[in-house]
Scaffold this active site. Structure first.
Site, PDB file in Angstrom:
ATOM      1  N   THR A 289      12.010 -12.062   4.839  1.00  0.00           N
ATOM      2  CA  THR A 289      11.388 -10.836   4.622  1.00  0.00           C
ATOM      3  C   THR A 289      12.414  -9.975   5.675  1.00  0.00           C
ATOM      4  O   THR A 289      12.913 -10.424   6.634  1.00  0.00           O
ATOM      5  CB  THR A 289      10.204 -10.946   5.367  1.00  0.00           C
ATOM      6  OG1 THR A 289      10.023 -10.790   6.587  1.00  0.00           O
ATOM      7  CG2 THR A 289       9.151 -12.147   4.685  1.00  0.00           C
TER       8      THR A 289
ATOM      9  N   ASP B 219       0.951  -5.683   9.873  1.00  0.00           N
ATOM     10  CA  ASP B 219       0.918  -4.667  10.820  1.00  0.00           C
ATOM     11  C   ASP B 219      -0.093  -5.050  11.890  1.00  0.00           C
ATOM     12  O   ASP B 219      -1.171  -5.508  11.957  1.00  0.00           O
ATOM     13  CB  ASP B 219       0.235  -3.211  10.101  1.00  0.00           C
ATOM     14  CG  ASP B 219       1.116  -2.725   9.470  1.00  0.00           C
ATOM     15  OD1 ASP B 219       2.307  -2.717   9.224  1.00  0.00           O
ATOM     16  OD2 ASP B 219       0.706  -1.983   8.277  1.00  0.00           O
TER      17      ASP B 219
ATOM     18  N   ALA C  38      -4.934  -4.492  -0.342  1.00  0.00           N
ATOM     19  CA  ALA C  38      -5.323  -5.685  -0.496  1.00  0.00           C
ATOM     20  C   ALA C  38      -6.509  -6.094   0.331  1.00  0.00           C
ATOM     21  O   ALA C  38      -7.036  -6.903   0.105  1.00  0.00           O
ATOM     22  CB  ALA C  38      -4.250  -6.610   0.214  1.00  0.00           C
TER      23      ALA C  38
ATOM     24  N   ILE D  19       0.893  -1.200   0.037  1.00  0.00           N
ATOM     25  CA  ILE D  19       0.007  -0.128   0.014  1.00  0.00           C
ATOM     26  C   ILE D  19       0.736   1.213   0.074  1.00  0.00           C
ATOM     27  O   ILE D  19       0.488   2.254  -0.557  1.00  0.00           O
ATOM     28  CB  ILE D  19      -0.893   0.180   1.139  1.00  0.00           C
ATOM     29  CG1 ILE D  19      -2.258   0.873   1.015  1.00  0.00           C
ATOM     30  CG2 ILE D  19      -0.368   0.268   2.450  1.00  0.00           C
ATOM     31  CD1 ILE D  19      -3.172   0.598   1.955  1.00  0.00           C
TER      32      ILE D  19
ATOM     33  N   GLU E 203      11.293  -7.720   7.786  1.00  0.00           N
ATOM     34  CA  GLU E 203      10.906  -7.557   9.103  1.00  0.00           C
ATOM     35  C   GLU E 203      11.112  -9.127   9.872  1.00  0.00           C
ATOM     36  O   GLU E 203      11.550  -8.963  11.135  1.00  0.00           O
ATOM     37  CB  GLU E 203       9.211  -7.664   9.101  1.00  0.00           C
ATOM     38  CG  GLU E 203       8.658  -6.191   8.939  1.00  0.00           C
ATOM     39  CD  GLU E 203       9.108  -5.423   9.943  1.00  0.00           C
ATOM     40  OE1 GLU E 203       9.072  -5.592  11.204  1.00  0.00           O
ATOM     41  OE2 GLU E 203       9.304  -4.167   9.586  1.00  0.00           O
TER      42      GLU E 203
HETATM   43  C1  LIG Z   1       5.199  -4.715   8.884  1.00  0.00           C
HETATM   44  S1  LIG Z   1       5.155  -4.489   7.271  1.00  0.00           S
HETATM   45  C2  LIG Z   1       5.744  -6.347   6.756  1.00  0.00           C
HETATM   46  C3  LIG Z   1       6.372  -6.261   5.551  1.00  0.00           C
HETATM   47  C4  LIG Z   1       6.872  -7.625   5.054  1.00  0.00           C
HETATM   48  N1  LIG Z   1       5.829  -8.711   4.755  1.00  0.00           N
HETATM   49  C5  LIG Z   1       7.886  -8.149   5.866  1.00  0.00           C
HETATM   50  O1  LIG Z   1       7.722  -9.328   6.253  1.00  0.00           O
HETATM   51  O2  LIG Z   1       8.987  -7.608   5.821  1.00  0.00           O
HETATM   52  C6  LIG Z   1       3.492  -4.502   6.780  1.00  0.00           C
HETATM   53  C7  LIG Z   1       3.434  -4.050   5.391  1.00  0.00           C
HETATM   54  O3  LIG Z   1       2.152  -4.203   4.857  1.00  0.00           O
HETATM   55  C8  LIG Z   1       1.684  -3.123   4.208  1.00  0.00           C
HETATM   56  N2  LIG Z   1       0.217  -2.926   4.242  1.00  0.00           N
HETATM   57  C9  LIG Z   1      -0.427  -2.674   5.187  1.00  0.00           C
HETATM   58  N3  LIG Z   1      -1.840  -2.590   4.782  1.00  0.00           N
HETATM   59  C10 LIG Z   1      -2.007  -2.938   3.783  1.00  0.00           C
HETATM   60  C11 LIG Z   1      -2.928  -3.436   2.691  1.00  0.00           C
HETATM   61  N4  LIG Z   1      -4.335  -3.102   3.005  1.00  0.00           N
HETATM   62  N5  LIG Z   1      -2.689  -3.707   1.616  1.00  0.00           N
HETATM   63  C12 LIG Z   1      -1.246  -3.790   1.100  1.00  0.00           C
HETATM   64  N6  LIG Z   1      -0.289  -3.542   1.969  1.00  0.00           N
HETATM   65  C13 LIG Z   1      -0.405  -3.143   3.161  1.00  0.00           C
HETATM   66  C14 LIG Z   1       2.356  -2.000   4.955  1.00  0.00           C
HETATM   67  O4  LIG Z   1       2.577  -0.999   4.260  1.00  0.00           O
HETATM   68  C15 LIG Z   1       3.767  -2.651   5.121  1.00  0.00           C
HETATM   69  O5  LIG Z   1       4.753  -2.584   4.417  1.00  0.00           O
END
Ligand SMILES: C[S@@+](CC[C@H](N)C(=O)[O-])C[C@H]1O[C@@H](n2cnc3c(N)ncnc32)[C@H](O)[C@@H]1O
Length: 298
Positions: free
Chosen positions: A271, A196, A174, A139, A273
């Protein structure tokens, strides 16, 4: 150059870096990168600016793509999305999989990384599933730009081997538009890696796993398809397990299954994170669920 700048000082290093990358992205985002395109672009100036170490294109630097950690999934982000999956032009994202004679795609996306962040999972899944198209949905704009630039650089640097052609990223929410991109039963795997956590109770509705969203995920997943979840937040893990357990179209897979599945191993370590959690020696909670057949309507 508004997209690159926002309110940034036009003389700052970050501004100039973003402008340069944006030009490079426009030039290379939708083209098939192979040895011939690399030779052609070597004779131009723009792409040379991005190249260091001989013929290698420099990988993007995260520090130039910083933005707020969270994006509200309920805001109107003025996102672009097709009105239905048939209207989506996937050849722009995966040009190497377009049949030059028919103009049709030879494959469709079957693996989705939801909230892909900086794209580490896709980069490790790519060689593990060379015959499958993998899509990250993210996003945040700058994070999506980073992943696009990372994929362009990887494709350029591996033009000879033609690797990393099967991964790409889309800026999208998403929680809103999945059925616009994917038709029924299209996907075989969906990953939810370190989503998140939205800790406060009044924010729980923003979590990426809810009853309603699970029905949408079940729609785009084929029978036997897998939902993979991993998080370092135990409360979120319990929340995801509870909702998936309660949903009639999902069944949890055993620990033994997890131990033998190559994707569990990849998502645990690949990943950004996940790497952060490992550095802090935090826990990682995994749960995987299989999409069950639709019940017969009597
Ligand atoms: C904590 S990060 C984890 C990123 C990755 N999956 C990792 O494990 O490194 C969560 C990601 O989800 C994205 N995100 C949150 N809500 C979303 C949505 N509704 N659609 C797409 N992406 C989303 C955020 O911008 C963020 O980059």
């Amino acid at each position: 150059m508004r997209a690159a700048s926002g309110n940034m000082d036009p003389n700052s290093k970050r501004f100039l870096y973003r402008v340069n990358k944006e030009e490079n992205r426009k030039e290379l985002k939708h083209v098939k990168i192979d040895e011939s395109s690399i030779i052609a672009s070597d004779s131009g100036n723009k792409s040379k600016k991005n190249k260091k170490n001989g013929n290698k294109m420099e990988l993007p630097k995260k520090k130039y793509y910083r933005q707020r950690a969270h994006s509200n999934p309920f805001s109107d982000h003025q996102l672009e999305y097709p009105s239905c999956p048939e209207d989506m032009d996937w050849s722009k994202l995966y040009p190497a999989f377009k049949d030059e004679h028919t103009g049709e795609m030879t494959k469709e996306v079957t693996i989705a990384d939801i909230g892909c962040g900086f794209g580490g999972l896709m980069i490790d899944l790519s060689p593990a599933f060379p015959e499958q198209l993998i899509l990250g949905m993210e996003i945040r704009v700058q994070v999506t730009n980073y992943v696009e630039d990372r994929i362009i650089a990887l494709r350029s640097n591996h033009a000879k081997e033609q690797t990393y052609q099967n991964i790409n990223v889309l800026r999208g929410n998403a929680m809103k538009f999945l059925p616009n991109f994917f038709h029924k039963a299209q996907l075989s795997k969906m990953f939810f890696c370190f989503p998140d956590p939205h800790f406060k109770q009044r924010k729980h509705k923003a979590r990426i796993v809810t009853n309603t969203l699970l029905s949408e995920y079940a729609y785009v997943l084929k029978e036997g398809g897998i939902i993979y979840t991993i998080t370092d937040v135990e409360d979120l893990h319990n929340w995801m397990v509870k909702h998936l357990d309660e949903h009639p179209l999902f069944e949890r897979l055993s620990k033994e299954w997890e131990e033998n599945d190559k994707c569990v191993n990849i998502m645990t370590n690949a990943t950004e994170e996940g790497k952060k959690v490992a550095r802090k020696q935090g826990d990682k909670f995994v749960a995987c669920f299989k999409r069950l057949p639709n019940p017969e309507i009597i």
